[in-house]
Design a protein around this motif. Structure first.
Motif, short mmCIF file in Angstrom:
data_model
loop_
_atom_site.label_atom_id
_atom_site.label_comp_id
_atom_site.label_asym_id
_atom_site.label_seq_id
_atom_site.Cartn_x
_atom_site.Cartn_y
_atom_site.Cartn_z
N ASP A 216 -23.03 11.35 1.24
CA ASP A 216 -23.94 11.90 0.23
C ASP A 216 -23.78 13.41 0.07
O ASP A 216 -24.45 14.03 -0.76
N GLU A 217 -22.89 14.01 0.86
CA GLU A 217 -22.65 15.45 0.78
C GLU A 217 -21.29 15.78 0.18
O GLU A 217 -20.95 16.97 0.03
N PHE A 218 -20.51 14.78 -0.17
CA PHE A 218 -19.15 15.02 -0.66
C PHE A 218 -19.12 15.89 -1.92
O PHE A 218 -18.15 16.59 -2.17
N SER A 219 -20.16 15.83 -2.71
CA SER A 219 -20.21 16.63 -3.95
C SER A 219 -20.24 18.13 -3.64
O SER A 219 -19.96 18.95 -4.50
N GLN A 220 -20.60 18.47 -2.40
CA GLN A 220 -20.69 19.88 -2.00
C GLN A 220 -19.37 20.42 -1.46
O GLN A 220 -19.25 21.62 -1.20
N ILE B 261 -5.87 16.51 0.94
CA ILE B 261 -6.67 15.54 1.70
C ILE B 261 -5.72 14.89 2.68
O ILE B 261 -4.77 14.21 2.28
N LEU B 262 -5.93 15.13 3.96
CA LEU B 262 -5.07 14.58 5.00
C LEU B 262 -5.62 13.24 5.48
O LEU B 262 -6.74 13.17 5.99
N ILE B 263 -4.82 12.19 5.31
CA ILE B 263 -5.21 10.86 5.77
C ILE B 263 -4.34 10.52 6.98
O ILE B 263 -3.12 10.48 6.89
N LEU B 264 -5.00 10.30 8.11
CA LEU B 264 -4.29 10.05 9.35
C LEU B 264 -3.95 8.56 9.49
O LEU B 264 -4.81 7.70 9.25
N GLY B 265 -2.73 8.28 9.90
CA GLY B 265 -2.28 6.90 10.05
C GLY B 265 -3.05 6.14 11.12
O GLY B 265 -3.58 6.74 12.06
N GLY C 200 -9.94 8.51 1.23
CA GLY C 200 -9.08 9.58 0.74
C GLY C 200 -8.85 9.49 -0.75
O GLY C 200 -8.88 10.51 -1.47
N ILE C 201 -8.62 8.30 -1.26
CA ILE C 201 -8.42 8.09 -2.69
C ILE C 201 -9.69 8.43 -3.46
O ILE C 201 -9.64 9.03 -4.54
N GLU C 202 -10.82 8.07 -2.90
CA GLU C 202 -12.11 8.41 -3.53
C GLU C 202 -12.27 9.92 -3.67
O GLU C 202 -12.65 10.43 -4.73
N LEU C 203 -11.95 10.65 -2.60
CA LEU C 203 -12.06 12.11 -2.63
C LEU C 203 -11.08 12.71 -3.64
O LEU C 203 -11.40 13.68 -4.33
N TYR C 204 -9.88 12.15 -3.69
CA TYR C 204 -8.88 12.60 -4.66
C TYR C 204 -9.42 12.45 -6.08
O TYR C 204 -9.32 13.37 -6.92
N LYS C 205 -10.01 11.31 -6.37
CA LYS C 205 -10.52 11.05 -7.71
C LYS C 205 -11.76 11.87 -8.02
O LYS C 205 -12.07 12.11 -9.20
N LYS C 206 -12.45 12.34 -6.99
CA LYS C 206 -13.60 13.21 -7.18
C LYS C 206 -13.16 14.66 -7.41
O LYS C 206 -13.98 15.53 -7.71
N HIS D 223 -5.92 17.79 -5.39
CA HIS D 223 -4.97 17.05 -6.22
C HIS D 223 -3.74 16.63 -5.40
O HIS D 223 -2.72 16.26 -5.96
N ARG D 224 -3.87 16.71 -4.08
CA ARG D 224 -2.78 16.33 -3.20
C ARG D 224 -3.30 15.46 -2.06
O ARG D 224 -4.28 15.80 -1.40
N LEU D 225 -2.62 14.33 -1.83
CA LEU D 225 -2.87 13.49 -0.67
C LEU D 225 -1.71 13.68 0.30
O LEU D 225 -0.54 13.61 -0.10
N LEU D 226 -2.01 13.92 1.56
CA LEU D 226 -0.98 14.02 2.58
C LEU D 226 -1.14 12.85 3.54
O LEU D 226 -2.11 12.77 4.30
#
Length: 230
Positions: free
Chosen positions: A49-53, A60-64, A84-90, A94-97
């Motif tokens: 609920d705080e992601f908008s902040q 966005i680093l996504i760990l395996g 991670g995809i959700e944050l990218y779309k928010k 603009h980069r996923l690692l």
């Protein structure tokens, strides 16, 4: 004979007492370090609920977290990818690692992660693969050194997030923890116990900050993700 036997028994009791005290001290130390790591980065971890902040970050680093026998992301990894995809779309970045294990023939964790994101509508050019992210520490270190990341949001499970954020902070990065959903996984209690031990190991590892298994040429995160294709 009786005296000799009693003397041996007395030394056995002393050794047992010493081992008990050392074990207790070690347990207290592990719990103390684990608690320190959690409290030291608690203000850097954002709940859903705080992601908008969240401010914009370099990536966005996504760990395996492993693949199934079919070569698709495991349940734990799927939860991370979805977040991670959700944050990218928010628009958090603009980069996923994608950072994971591609250290042996026939096992390519990061390619599976990339395909999952592409299937969800993320352009290939926005997806970077770190083929040598063999540990949390190495993933964060390589994000800084290879991909020239200065700020990032890290996606992993809540129990793992503290260690990942702590590592990034100690390596001088601007970091935000963005946990995936708190799914109850099989043998989740073992994951919690293992994580407490891992935090202690990471605490001392970050005092030394050794180079990871591999470094290599720089691939700026500001460029295109296709540069990481193998």
């Amino acid at each position: 004979m009786r005296k000799i036997w009693f003397g041996k028994y007395r030394w056995a009791k002393r050794i047992l007492l010493i081992l008990t005290v050392l074990g207790f001290a070690g347990g207290v130390g592990i719990l103390g370090i684990s608690s320190y790591i959690k409290t030291s980065v608690a203000d850097l971890i954002y709940e859903e609920d705080e992601f908008s902040q969240l401010p914009n970050v370099d990536c966005i680093l996504i760990l395996g977290a492993g693949l199934t026998k079919e070569g698709t992301p495991s349940l734990i990894l799927t939860d991370r990818l979805n977040r991670g995809i959700e944050l990218y779309k928010k628009g958090v970045s603009h980069r996923l690692l994608m950072s994971g294990d591609h250290g042996r023939t026939g096992y390519n964790e990061v390619a599976a992660m990339k395909q999952y994101a592409m299937d969800a509508g993320v352009p290939e050019s926005d997806i970077f693969m770190d083929h040598a992210g063999f540990s949390t520490y190495e993933s964060v270190y390589r994000a800084r050194e290879i991909f020239e990341v200065k700020s990032l949001a890290i996606v992993t499970q809540p129990y793992h997030e503290y260690r990942a954020v702590y590592a990034a902070k100690k390596l001088g990065l601007t970091v935000y923890g963005t946990p995936s959903v708190a799914t109850k996984y099989q043998n989740s209690w073992m994951l919690e116990v293992r994580e407490k031990l891992a935090r202690t190991k990471e605490f001392f590892n970050l005092m030394i900050q050794p180079e990871p298994t591999y470094l290599g040429d720089r691939i700026p995160i500001s460029g295109t993700g296709t540069a990481t294709n193998d």
